[in-house]
Design an enzyme around this catalytic site. Structure first.
Site, PDB file in Angstrom:
ATOM      1  N   GLU A 126       0.837  -1.209   0.000  1.00 33.43           N
ATOM      2  CA  GLU A 126       0.000   0.000   0.000  1.00 33.43           C
ATOM      3  C   GLU A 126       0.872   1.260   0.000  1.00 33.43           C
ATOM      4  OE1 GLU A 126      -3.493   0.330   0.415  1.00 33.43           O
ATOM      5  OE2 GLU A 126      -4.008  -1.776   0.708  1.00 33.43           O
TER       6      GLU A 126
ATOM      7  N   ASP B  95      -5.343  -2.738   8.940  1.00 31.01           N
ATOM      8  CA  ASP B  95      -6.245  -3.513   8.079  1.00 31.01           C
ATOM      9  C   ASP B  95      -5.663  -4.889   7.757  1.00 31.01           C
ATOM     10  OD1 ASP B  95      -7.474  -1.075   8.157  1.00 31.01           O
ATOM     11  OD2 ASP B  95      -6.974  -0.528   6.098  1.00 31.01           O
TER      12      ASP B  95
ATOM     13  N   TYR C 294      -5.843  11.651   3.417  1.00 25.97           N
ATOM     14  CA  TYR C 294      -5.288  10.709   4.405  1.00 25.97           C
ATOM     15  C   TYR C 294      -3.811  11.035   4.638  1.00 25.97           C
ATOM     16  CZ  TYR C 294      -4.163   6.230   6.614  1.00 25.97           C
ATOM     17  OH  TYR C 294      -3.750   5.249   7.496  1.00 25.97           O
TER      18      TYR C 294
HETATM   19  C1  GLA Z   1      -7.422   3.229   6.691  1.00 26.95           C
HETATM   20  C2  GLA Z   1      -5.983   2.732   6.796  1.00 26.95           C
HETATM   21  C3  GLA Z   1      -5.687   2.204   8.196  1.00 26.95           C
HETATM   22  C4  GLA Z   1      -6.086   3.214   9.266  1.00 26.95           C
HETATM   23  C5  GLA Z   1      -7.509   3.731   9.019  1.00 26.95           C
HETATM   24  C6  GLA Z   1      -7.872   4.841   9.965  1.00 26.95           C
HETATM   25  O1  GLA Z   1      -8.302   2.162   6.831  1.00 26.95           O
HETATM   26  O2  GLA Z   1      -5.755   1.720   5.855  1.00 26.95           O
HETATM   27  O3  GLA Z   1      -4.319   1.880   8.295  1.00 26.95           O
HETATM   28  O4  GLA Z   1      -5.176   4.270   9.335  1.00 26.95           O
HETATM   29  O5  GLA Z   1      -7.679   4.198   7.696  1.00 26.95           O
HETATM   30  O6  GLA Z   1      -7.908   4.375  11.271  1.00 26.95           O
END
Ligand code: GLA
Length: 395
Positions: A169, A181, A230
């Site tokens: 990722e 995740d 993000y």
């Molecule tokens: C996404 C990212 C995770 C985490 C969430 C927020 O899902 O992939 O790693 O940072 O956002 O908690």
């Protein structure tokens, strides 16, 4: 529409074997599965070395595989009805087939880890809703990783595979996401949530209360700016750490900052960075408090912490959208609902709601009605139990 209940695993595996046979003219030698996830609490804390508390959902991705000897990878997605192919000697991200990049990246990093891949035919089928913020990409990475390792005859700790998938990722797809995740997709235990310390990667499975289920409501909102917003939040958190280090030289991450320290030194931070930091510092404390409350059977406290988390993500971290707020407000009014909040990165995606099993149909009706009244269309909803993590289903 309400979510469609997926077929049983055996039927899905049989269907995928058929697809594989039609695509590649032979039977797969392995089939792996890995689930998507929702996070009960602990949002935007993983990349701040903090705590998260996710569960795996009972929607998963299957990857069927067979080795090849010519260093080619042929990939077919039955879900997208698309195919993609590359050579292990020239692994680059694809612009035309971005969906294939999760597996392309994986083959590159497995090669770098000296996992000898001879080439592979791979077919994917997924019941994880795509683009709903429930980690369909982590499910794909972990399922494909499990299948490719089996083809190579290599054993790898699920946490090591999770870190490798996170690199995909970060370094191949270009989203600076944390470890949550992939980790929950790899290490989940049925009927349990997982408390993960994202710094040490120590974890504990915590039993969920019996007779309770998880509701997921998808806003259907897919924000084009998710990756850039993000990554921007990460930069703001790093700025918070840098400035706070002037007075707290021992801190390495927002994880090391207590709510009291932050309150004392908030004036050192630009206003927006102060709010971002307040979310992260408060959210870490909320995760630990929620786990304690759950262990003590104090579900009312768990619920309040979930609502406070949502408000903090809305007001301080600014990652919710009105669609998420409406779903949380509607859930709050339903008898038997413990708590509700947005889950995942935000800017759209889904809410997670913990509730008594007998509240499920009322919850579904209430959130659908409230959402439709405001936005003129229903959200997709489904009910899930906490499922188990990635593994082989055929080897
Ligand atoms: C996404 C990212 C995770 C985490 C969430 C927020 O899902 O992939 O790693 O940072 O956002 O908690």
């Amino acid at each position: 529409m309400a979510g469609v209940t997926p077929q049983p695993l055996v039927a899905r595996v049989a269907a995928l074997r058929d697809v594989f046979g039609r695509q590649f003219g032979a039977a797969p030698t392995v089939v792996a599965r890995a689930p998507g996830r929702v996070n009960l609490i602990g949002e935007h804390t993983d990349y701040n070395d903090g705590f998260v508390f996710p569960i795996a959902i009972d929607r998963d991705t299957l990857v069927a595989a067979r080795p090849r000897t010519d260093r080619q990878v042929r990939l077919y997605s039955d879900t997208l009805r698309r195919a993609s192919q590359w050579s292990l000697d020239a692994i680059e991200p694809s612009r035309d087939q971005p969906w294939s990049n999760y597996v392309r990246g994986l083959t590159r990093f497995l090669e770098e880890e000296e996992v000898a891949l001879p080439g592979a035919d791979l077919a994917i089928a997924s019941s994880v809703p795509l683009g709903a913020g429930v980690s369909s990409s982590a499910a794909l990475e972990m399922a494909a990783g499990t299948a490719l390792l089996a083809l190579a005859g290599v054993e790898m700790e699920p946490s090591t595979l999770a870190m490798l998938c996170q690199r995909v990722e970060n370094q191949f797809v270009g989203v600076n996401s944390g470890i949550m995740d992939q980790f929950i997709s790899g290490l989940a235990l049925a009927d349990h949530a997982l408390l993960l310390d994202c710094r040490s990667l120590r974890y504990e499975h915590v039993a969920l209360p019996a007779d309770h289920v998880i509701g997921v409501a998808d806003t259907g909102v897919k924000h084009g700016l998710v990756a850039s917003e993000y990554n921007a939040r990460r930069v703001e958190c790093d700025e918070g750490v840098r400035r706070l280090q002037e007075v707290l030289p021992d801190i390495r991450a927002l994880r090391d900052v207590s709510p009291e320290h932050l309150a004392t030194h908030a004036t050192l931070l630009p206003e927006r960075v102060a709010r971002r930091s307040r979310h992260v510092v408060g959210e870490n404390a909320r995760v630990l408090a929620a786990v304690d409350a759950l262990r003590n059977g104090n579900l009312a406290a768990v619920g309040e912490l979930m609502y406070t988390s949502h408000a903090s993500l809305r007001d301080d971290y600014e990652v919710t959208v009105p669609e998420l707020d409406v779903l949380v407000d509607a859930a709050r009014g339903v008898r038997g609902v413990v708590g509700s909040r947005m889950t995942g990165g935000g800017f759209g995606g889904s809410t997670v709601t913990l509730m008594e099993r007998r509240a499920a149909s009322q919850w579904e009706r209430s959130v659908r009605r409230a959402f439709r009244e405001r936005f003129g269309r229903p959200p997709a909803t489904f009910i899930t139990a906490a499922a188990s993590g990635a593994g082989l289903v055929l080897s």
